[in-house]
Scaffold this motif. Structure first.
Motif, PDB file in Angstrom:
ATOM      1  N   GLU A 129     -43.490  55.335 -74.943  1.00 19.60           N
ATOM      2  CA  GLU A 129     -42.093  55.779 -74.957  1.00 19.60           C
ATOM      3  C   GLU A 129     -41.149  54.582 -75.024  1.00 19.60           C
ATOM      4  O   GLU A 129     -40.147  54.591 -75.749  1.00 19.60           O
ATOM      5  N   GLN A 130     -41.456  53.541 -74.272  1.00 18.45           N
ATOM      6  CA  GLN A 130     -40.622  52.342 -74.290  1.00 18.45           C
ATOM      7  C   GLN A 130     -40.666  51.650 -75.647  1.00 18.45           C
ATOM      8  O   GLN A 130     -39.650  51.142 -76.130  1.00 18.45           O
ATOM      9  N   THR A 133     -38.442  53.538 -77.932  1.00 16.34           N
ATOM     10  CA  THR A 133     -37.044  53.319 -77.567  1.00 16.34           C
ATOM     11  C   THR A 133     -36.532  51.988 -78.094  1.00 16.34           C
ATOM     12  O   THR A 133     -35.421  51.902 -78.651  1.00 16.34           O
ATOM     13  N   LYS A 137     -33.614  51.735 -80.890  1.00 14.26           N
ATOM     14  CA  LYS A 137     -32.346  51.082 -80.572  1.00 14.26           C
ATOM     15  C   LYS A 137     -31.980  50.068 -81.641  1.00 14.26           C
ATOM     16  O   LYS A 137     -30.841  50.015 -82.128  1.00 14.26           O
TER      17      LYS A 137
END
Length: 254
Positions: A129-130, A133, A137
């Motif tokens: 998930e990170q 992200t 971004k």
């Protein structure tokens, strides 16, 4: 994984048909060449691109930027003075966000822009998930600033694992590494940077350089590198140009 079967004689015919049917059913591709049948997986894990295999004397100069405002301008000045129309810049999105004027200059000079991620960290240490992200971004910020969605990414520190490659591939990115590292970030001396690049360069090479403030000698070495590579008959192209025109060299990830 590849499987190799040599089938000959009538007694093996039935077995061969059963095996072939099984392999097709499980998603494995079958190719026949006379008496030798070779089986390949239909899908391969995504890999990072380090260089391309080509007979053309083409190379891609690439520059990573993650912080600072003093070195990018002089490097762009050199590229402009040398009439070098093609290069690839991998931009960290926080840097890009705080230096829109420099991003605009890179865009106006029509250089290729790839993502260098968001946080300058080792993404292999992140959860899935990170990872998503951080990539997203950077994608959002760079798309807004450049007017074009990037499709190349070079991860901070050149760090990745199979998960990072798989996720970036799913998000529409090709992961780009390099074959020739200038080691300009070590500031070893202008002559050493020049010698390292010009002695290691080869057709289809992706050359790693930096335009962050920590690299104090890159703009001094760059004019000589460009001149010497041109004297050797090399043409400068973007990473995407290399990929489009040649067979990429990919290294497996353990």
């Amino acid at each position: 994984m590849s499987f190799f079967w040599v089938l000959s004689g009538k007694r093996l015919k039935k077995i061969a048909l059963i095996v072939i049917a099984f392999l097709f059913a499980t998603g494995i591709y079958y190719a026949e060449n006379n008496d030798i049948q070779v089986f390949y997986p239909l899908s391969k894990d995504p890999s990072a691109i380090y260089s391309v295999k080509t007979d053309k004397k083409q190379v891609a100069l690439t520059f990573d930027i993650s912080w600072g405002e003093e070195r990018t301008g002089p490097i762009l000045d050199v590229l402009q003075q040398k009439g070098l129309k093609k290069a690839t810049f991998f931009l960290s999105s926080p840097w890009a966000e705080t230096h829109p004027d420099l991003v605009k200059r890179i865009v106006d000079m029509k250089y290729e822009i790839g993502s260098h991620g968001h946080r300058h960290d080792n993404y292999s240490s992140y959860t899935e998930e990170q990872i998503r992200t951080q990539i997203q971004k950077a994608d959002t910020i760079l798309t807004k600033l450049t007017g074009k969605k990037p499709n190349l990414i070079r991860f901070p520190n050149g760090d990745f694992d199979k998960r990072v490659l798989r996720i970036s591939d799913q998000m529409g990115y090709k992961t780009i590494q390099w074959d020739t590292d200038s080691l300009d970030w070590k500031n070893p001396g202008v002559d050493k940077i020049i010698k390292r690049v010009t002695s290691k360069v080869h057709p289809g090479d992706i050359i790693l350089m930096h335009a962050s403030d920590s690299c104090r000698q890159t703009h001094e070495a760059l004019p000589v590198i460009i001149d010497q590579l041109r004297a050797q008959g090399y043409e400068f192209v973007t990473v995407s140009d290399l990929i489009a025109g040649s067979n990429v060299k990919m290294d497996p990830v353990e």
